[in-house]
Design a protein around this motif. Structure first.
Motif, PDB file in Angstrom:
ATOM      1  N   PHE A  59       0.764  -1.516  -0.021  1.00 20.06           N
ATOM      2  CA  PHE A  59      -0.057  -0.085   0.013  1.00 20.06           C
ATOM      3  C   PHE A  59       0.789   1.285  -0.060  1.00 20.06           C
ATOM      4  O   PHE A  59       0.428   2.298  -0.420  1.00 20.06           O
ATOM      5  CB  PHE A  59      -0.873  -0.006   1.085  1.00 20.06           C
ATOM      6  CG  PHE A  59      -0.597   0.080   2.525  1.00 20.06           C
ATOM      7  CD1 PHE A  59      -0.003   1.306   3.072  1.00 20.06           C
ATOM      8  CD2 PHE A  59      -0.259  -1.149   3.263  1.00 20.06           C
ATOM      9  CE1 PHE A  59       0.523   1.422   4.384  1.00 20.06           C
ATOM     10  CE2 PHE A  59       0.236  -1.019   4.672  1.00 20.06           C
ATOM     11  CZ  PHE A  59       0.731   0.255   5.056  1.00 20.06           C
TER      12      PHE A  59
ATOM     13  N   ARG B 283      -3.771   5.420  -4.897  1.00 23.33           N
ATOM     14  CA  ARG B 283      -5.084   5.355  -4.298  1.00 23.33           C
ATOM     15  C   ARG B 283      -6.159   5.135  -5.393  1.00 23.33           C
ATOM     16  O   ARG B 283      -6.950   4.619  -5.526  1.00 23.33           O
ATOM     17  CB  ARG B 283      -5.393   6.407  -3.332  1.00 23.33           C
ATOM     18  CG  ARG B 283      -4.457   6.253  -2.062  1.00 23.33           C
ATOM     19  CD  ARG B 283      -4.097   7.407  -1.415  1.00 23.33           C
ATOM     20  NE  ARG B 283      -2.754   6.989  -0.650  1.00 23.33           N
ATOM     21  CZ  ARG B 283      -2.356   7.397   0.441  1.00 23.33           C
ATOM     22  NH1 ARG B 283      -3.177   8.437   0.863  1.00 23.33           N
ATOM     23  NH2 ARG B 283      -1.369   7.071   0.862  1.00 23.33           N
TER      24      ARG B 283
ATOM     25  N   ILE C  39       4.927   0.783   7.818  1.00 23.39           N
ATOM     26  CA  ILE C  39       4.549  -0.005   8.448  1.00 23.39           C
ATOM     27  C   ILE C  39       5.295  -0.018  10.019  1.00 23.39           C
ATOM     28  O   ILE C  39       4.942  -0.064  11.175  1.00 23.39           O
ATOM     29  CB  ILE C  39       4.368  -1.476   8.348  1.00 23.39           C
ATOM     30  CG1 ILE C  39       3.171  -1.512   7.119  1.00 23.39           C
ATOM     31  CG2 ILE C  39       4.142  -2.438   9.209  1.00 23.39           C
ATOM     32  CD1 ILE C  39       3.354  -2.949   6.257  1.00 23.39           C
TER      33      ILE C  39
ATOM     34  N   ILE D 198       4.707   2.829  12.124  1.00 22.40           N
ATOM     35  CA  ILE D 198       3.420   2.659  13.181  1.00 22.40           C
ATOM     36  C   ILE D 198       3.909   1.644  14.190  1.00 22.40           C
ATOM     37  O   ILE D 198       3.284   1.957  15.302  1.00 22.40           O
ATOM     38  CB  ILE D 198       2.406   2.435  12.115  1.00 22.40           C
ATOM     39  CG1 ILE D 198       1.705   3.370  11.193  1.00 22.40           C
ATOM     40  CG2 ILE D 198       1.138   1.980  12.975  1.00 22.40           C
ATOM     41  CD1 ILE D 198       1.540   4.819  11.758  1.00 22.40           C
ATOM     42  N   LEU D 199       4.196   0.550  13.944  1.00 24.24           N
ATOM     43  CA  LEU D 199       4.417  -0.382  14.864  1.00 24.24           C
ATOM     44  C   LEU D 199       5.362   0.099  15.875  1.00 24.24           C
ATOM     45  O   LEU D 199       5.463  -0.413  16.894  1.00 24.24           O
ATOM     46  CB  LEU D 199       5.051  -1.588  14.169  1.00 24.24           C
ATOM     47  CG  LEU D 199       3.965  -2.272  13.353  1.00 24.24           C
ATOM     48  CD1 LEU D 199       4.724  -3.719  12.759  1.00 24.24           C
ATOM     49  CD2 LEU D 199       2.882  -2.840  13.985  1.00 24.24           C
ATOM     50  N   LYS D 200       6.285   0.898  15.765  1.00 22.84           N
ATOM     51  CA  LYS D 200       7.130   1.631  16.784  1.00 22.84           C
ATOM     52  C   LYS D 200       6.354   2.476  17.688  1.00 22.84           C
ATOM     53  O   LYS D 200       6.788   2.956  18.398  1.00 22.84           O
ATOM     54  CB  LYS D 200       8.340   2.228  16.037  1.00 22.84           C
ATOM     55  CG  LYS D 200       9.381   1.157  15.616  1.00 22.84           C
ATOM     56  CD  LYS D 200      10.556   1.769  15.107  1.00 22.84           C
ATOM     57  CE  LYS D 200      11.724   1.012  14.894  1.00 22.84           C
ATOM     58  NZ  LYS D 200      12.500   1.199  13.537  1.00 22.84           N
ATOM     59  N   GLY D 201       5.036   2.723  17.396  1.00 15.59           N
ATOM     60  CA  GLY D 201       4.406   3.513  18.287  1.00 15.59           C
ATOM     61  C   GLY D 201       4.255   4.884  18.020  1.00 15.59           C
ATOM     62  O   GLY D 201       3.662   5.850  18.671  1.00 15.59           O
ATOM     63  N   ASN D 202       4.652   5.116  16.579  1.00 15.14           N
ATOM     64  CA  ASN D 202       4.379   6.623  15.948  1.00 15.14           C
ATOM     65  C   ASN D 202       2.945   6.834  15.497  1.00 15.14           C
ATOM     66  O   ASN D 202       2.117   5.885  15.486  1.00 15.14           O
ATOM     67  CB  ASN D 202       5.157   6.826  15.194  1.00 15.14           C
ATOM     68  CG  ASN D 202       6.906   6.879  15.399  1.00 15.14           C
ATOM     69  OD1 ASN D 202       7.250   7.480  16.254  1.00 15.14           O
ATOM     70  ND2 ASN D 202       7.440   5.871  15.072  1.00 15.14           N
ATOM     71  N   LEU D 203       2.718   8.245  15.274  1.00 12.35           N
ATOM     72  CA  LEU D 203       1.131   8.660  15.152  1.00 12.35           C
ATOM     73  C   LEU D 203       1.013   8.835  13.707  1.00 12.35           C
ATOM     74  O   LEU D 203       2.072   9.251  12.932  1.00 12.35           O
ATOM     75  CB  LEU D 203       0.922   9.728  15.945  1.00 12.35           C
ATOM     76  CG  LEU D 203       1.096   9.554  17.389  1.00 12.35           C
ATOM     77  CD1 LEU D 203       0.879  10.934  18.009  1.00 12.35           C
ATOM     78  CD2 LEU D 203      -0.030   8.821  18.135  1.00 12.35           C
ATOM     79  N   TRP D 204      -0.144   8.689  13.207  1.00 10.85           N
ATOM     80  CA  TRP D 204      -0.444   8.704  11.883  1.00 10.85           C
ATOM     81  C   TRP D 204      -0.762  10.285  11.712  1.00 10.85           C
ATOM     82  O   TRP D 204      -1.363  11.017  12.454  1.00 10.85           O
ATOM     83  CB  TRP D 204      -1.650   7.928  11.662  1.00 10.85           C
ATOM     84  CG  TRP D 204      -2.245   7.955  10.031  1.00 10.85           C
ATOM     85  CD1 TRP D 204      -3.427   8.579   9.651  1.00 10.85           C
ATOM     86  CD2 TRP D 204      -1.534   7.056   9.173  1.00 10.85           C
ATOM     87  NE1 TRP D 204      -3.588   8.213   8.372  1.00 10.85           N
ATOM     88  CE2 TRP D 204      -2.720   7.154   8.109  1.00 10.85           C
ATOM     89  CE3 TRP D 204      -0.685   6.090   9.066  1.00 10.85           C
ATOM     90  CZ2 TRP D 204      -2.261   6.629   6.793  1.00 10.85           C
ATOM     91  CZ3 TRP D 204      -0.337   5.560   7.774  1.00 10.85           C
ATOM     92  CH2 TRP D 204      -1.466   5.764   6.808  1.00 10.85           C
ATOM     93  N   GLN D 205      -0.416  10.948  10.396  1.00 12.04           N
ATOM     94  CA  GLN D 205      -0.504  12.121  10.296  1.00 12.04           C
ATOM     95  C   GLN D 205       0.535  13.251  10.715  1.00 12.04           C
ATOM     96  O   GLN D 205       1.058  13.041  11.721  1.00 12.04           O
ATOM     97  CB  GLN D 205      -2.049  12.910  10.346  1.00 12.04           C
ATOM     98  CG  GLN D 205      -3.005  12.224   9.378  1.00 12.04           C
ATOM     99  CD  GLN D 205      -4.580  12.677   9.868  1.00 12.04           C
ATOM    100  OE1 GLN D 205      -4.486  13.101  10.918  1.00 12.04           O
ATOM    101  NE2 GLN D 205      -5.383  12.307   8.889  1.00 12.04           N
TER     102      GLN D 205
END
Lengths: 381, 381
Positions: A260, A265, A371, A374-381
Motif C-alpha cells: 500500500f 489510491r 508499517i 507505526i509499529l514503533k508507536g508513532n502517530l499517523w498524520q
C-alpha cells in the motif's frame, strides 16, 4: 533527437515542442544483445497521434517507429455499453493476465518492447526462442501484440495458465507504423500459419445478445481465476473494450494493499468502483454476500500480511522467479531494471538444465517503512 | 487585514506573507444576528503558530483571536503507541461523533465557530439557547470546545446518542488566545458548575495497562455504534491522541463510497488502513472474518445503493433534518452554506411547536453524474 523528428516526420516546431515537454527518454541499454539497435527513444506520454510507449529507433537497417499499444477503455456495465459501442457481431477474446509486449524485428533479430516503450532484455531473450521470425521476413511492416504470461514473469507472475516458464499469446497483429490492426480472422489465420499461440477466442455473438452471453463467460472465467475479456469488432475498425472478473479486481486489490505504500489510491479506488457496478448489474443476494466477503478479505488479508511480516522484522517485497538462458542477459536485465527506477535485489543464478533460475526481489521500501514507523508507536498524520 | 496584523501582532513582513499566501477568507455573513461582530476573517491554513481555522474578529468590544482547534493525531495501534506518548496516568474520553465547535462570547452574545473557522448561524442559535453565558462573564479568556451532536445536525447527523435535536458536549476548555487547555479535572469542575454536558470520561488508567483497557473500551464502544476515544494526559500538557472503532471506520467508508464522486480517495484509503492495523492488533480468526464482511459490505452496499438510485432516475444527495427557532437564521444559514460552496437545497419550513423543521439537501452532483454517465453505456477512463 534529430532521428526522432525525422522518423515521425515532425515539423521543426513540433520537434521543438517534443523536446521542451521532455517526453522522450532512453528505451534500452546499449549492449551486443541489442546489436541491431543504434539508438532508441520512447515516448513517456502521448504526443499528437503517437501513443505513450511509442518507440523510435535508429537501427542498422534505418529508422523504425513502433507505435504504443493503444489504451483499451473499460466497460463498467455490460448493458447497454456493448450494445452502444458495437454493431452486428462482436468477439469475446480472453484478456490474459500477464504483461503487454510488442514483438518486432530490427535488422537480424527480434525485439520485445514492453507497454512503456522499453526494449526488455528478459522478454527479448524469450521472444527470440519462442517466436518464428520468418513471420517478420514475410510481413516486415507488422508487429505481434502479445500477452507475456506464466510463472516466470518479471512483472505479472501467474500460475493460472499452467505455464511454468513464460509464453507469448498473440492478441493483435498490427502495422507497427500506423497501429492499424488486422481483422480477428486474419490474425487467427496468420498465427496458425506461423505457429503462434493466441489469446483464446471465447465467443462470437450478435451485439443484441452480447451482454447476456458475457455474463456467463465472465462468471466462468472468474471461477477459473482468469482476468476477463476484450470485446472486439471482428473487423477491428471499432476500438475494443475490456471487462474484468471480480476475481481479477480482488486480486489487484490484494496486490495494491499488500504494497500500500507503493500503490496509488486511484488504482485501489478504481477496482472497488468496478466491483460496485458489477454487483449492481450481476448479483443476486447470495452473490452479493460472497462479493462483500471476497473484497473485504482481499483488502484486509493483504494489509495484515504485510503488517505481520514487518512485525517479525522482515522487509516487504514482491518476489519473482526468473529464468535466463544467457547470464549476460541477466546482467543486462539488472541494468534495465535499475534504469526503470525499481529497487531490486537478485539471488545468485542457479543452473537448471539449459538455463539459470534467478529470484528477482522488488523491495517495497515505502510500505515497509510506513508499517515499521507505526509499529514503533508513532502517530499517523 | 490591518486588524488581523494588529490582533496577531504580526511584523509588517509577516503581514505581507499572510496576504500573499491568500490564507485569509471571510468567516461570517454580516447580519444583525451577529451584531457584535464588525469584521471576521479565518485562516484557511496554518500560519506560524496559528492553527488552521483560527478566527480573527473585530468586535464591538475590540479585537479577538480564537485559536483553531489543534489537529489531534491518531494512533493506528494501541501498543506501544499509548505507552510511548504518555507518562503516568492517562484518561480515556469518548470521542463523540458530531462536529467540532468552539463557543465564545463576543460583546453581548455567544458565537459558535466550526472547525474551519466559520461563525455558523445554525450552531450559534443553538449555543445561545443551550449554553449558560455567565461562564464567559466569569472567564472571559476561555472558550468551550464542544462536539455538537444529535439528529438535527447540518454536518454529522447521528442517532446513536439519543439526542433528537442537537446538543453540545464539552471536551476541552481552552484559553481562546493561547490555546492552552485546562486540566481534565478543572474542565469537569467548571462544566459541572455551569451545567455543561461533557464528553463521557470512560476510564483513568496507568499508561502501562492502558492498551489492555483500551481494547475493552473500544470493543464496547464499537458494539454501541460509537466513534472512539481520545486519550488524554490529565494535566493536558501532552497532546491528546485519538483512536476509533471499526464501526466508525466502516461508517465513514459507507459515507465516502455512497458519495464517491465527492469524497477523496485519501479519505477512503486512510479508513481502510486503520482497519488493517486494528485487525492485526486485536482480531482472532472469528473477529477477522466479521471485520472482512463488515468492511466489504460497508463499501459495496454504499456504492450499489447510489447506483440503484441513479438507475431509478433519482439524484444522489445527503439529507439532514434541521430545526430553526427564527426563520431569519434559516435565511442566514442558507447564505452561509452557499458561501461554503455547498450545492444545497432546502425544503419549506414546517412549524413544529416553538420552532421550524427544515430539510437540508446536499446534492452530490459529481457522484450522480458519474453514475449516470456509466449507466448510459459510456466507458471508463
Amino acid at each position: 533527437m534529430t532521428f526522432v523528428a525525422e522518423a515521425l516526420s515532425l515539423t521543426p516546431a513540433a520537434a521543438k515542442r517534443l523536446e521542451e515537454k521532455r517526453i522522450l527518454s532512453k528505451a534500452f541499454v546499449r549492449h551486443p544483445f541489442f546489436k541491431d539497435v543504434l539508438e532508441a527513444l520512447r515516448l513517456g506520454r502521448k504526443f499528437g497521434e503517437y501513443e505513450e510507449g511509442t518507440l523510435v529507433a535508429k537501427t542498422v537497417e534505418g529508422l523504425e517507429v513502433v507505435r504504443g499499444y493503444p489504451k483499451i477503455k473499460r466497460a463498467l456495465t455490460l448493458y447497454p455499453t456493448i450494445k452502444k459501442h458495437f454493431r452486428g457481431e462482436v468477439i469475446f477474446e480472453e484478456k490474459m493476465n500477464g504483461y503487454n509486449v510488442r514483438i518486432v524485428r530490427f535488422g537480424e533479430r527480434l525485439y520485445a518492447i514492453t507497454r512503456g516503450g522499453f526494449i526488455c532484455p528478459y522478454t527479448t531473450e524469450k521472444a527470440r526462442m519462442l517466436i518464428d521470425d520468418s513471420f517478420f521476413k514475410d510481413h516486415p511492416n507488422l508487429m505481434l501484440c502479445c500477452e507475456a504470461v506464466g510463472e516466470e514473469s518479471p512483472f505479472v507472475p501467474k500460475d493460472v495458465y499452467g505455464i511454468k516458464k513464460i509464453d507469448f499469446f498473440v492478441f493483435d497483429i498490427r502495422d507497427k507504423r500506423t497501429n492499424e490492426a488486422l481483422p480477428v480472422k486474419e490474425k487467427e489465420k496468420l498465427s496458425e500459419e506461423y505457429g503462434f499461440k493466441i489469446a483464446p477466442i471465447l465467443a462470437e455473438v450478435h451485439v443484441s445478445k452480447a451482454h447476456e452471453v458475457a455474463k456467463d463467460v465472465i462468471e466462468d472465467l472468474g471461477r477459473k481465476g482468469k482476468e476477463g475479456i476484450v470485446i472486439k469488432d471482428p473487423k477491428m475498425k471499432r476500438s475494443p473494450i475490456k471487462y474484468t472478473t471480480s476475481e481479477a479486481n480482488c486480486s489487484d486489490l490484494s496486490f495494491a494493499f499488500r504494497f500500500f505504500g507503493e500503490y496509488g489510491r486511484d488504482f485501489m479506488f478504481s477496482r472497488i468502483i468496478r466491483e460496485g457496478f458489477q454487483a449492481f448489474e450481476l448479483d443476486d443476494d447470495d452473490a452479493f454476500e460472497r462479493r462483500c466477503m471476497r473484497i473485504g478479505r482481499a483488502i484486509l488479508e493483504a494489509i495484515v500480511e504485510s503488517i505481520r511480516e514487518v512485525s517479525e522484522g522482515k522487509r516487504i517485497y514482491d518476489r519473482m522467479r526468473l529464468r535466463f538462458y544467457d547470464l549476460e542477459v541477466l546482467e543486462l536485465f539488472k541494468e534495465h531494471v535499475r534504469r526503470m527506477g525499481v529497487n531490486a535485489e537478485f539471488s545468485e543464478p542457479v543452473e537448471d538444465g539449459d538455463s539459470y533460475v534467478v529470484w528477482f526481489y522488488r523491495l517495497m521500501k515505502s510500505t515497509t517503512d510506513k508499517i515499521d514507523f507505526i509499529l514503533k508507536g508513532n502517530l499517523w498524520q
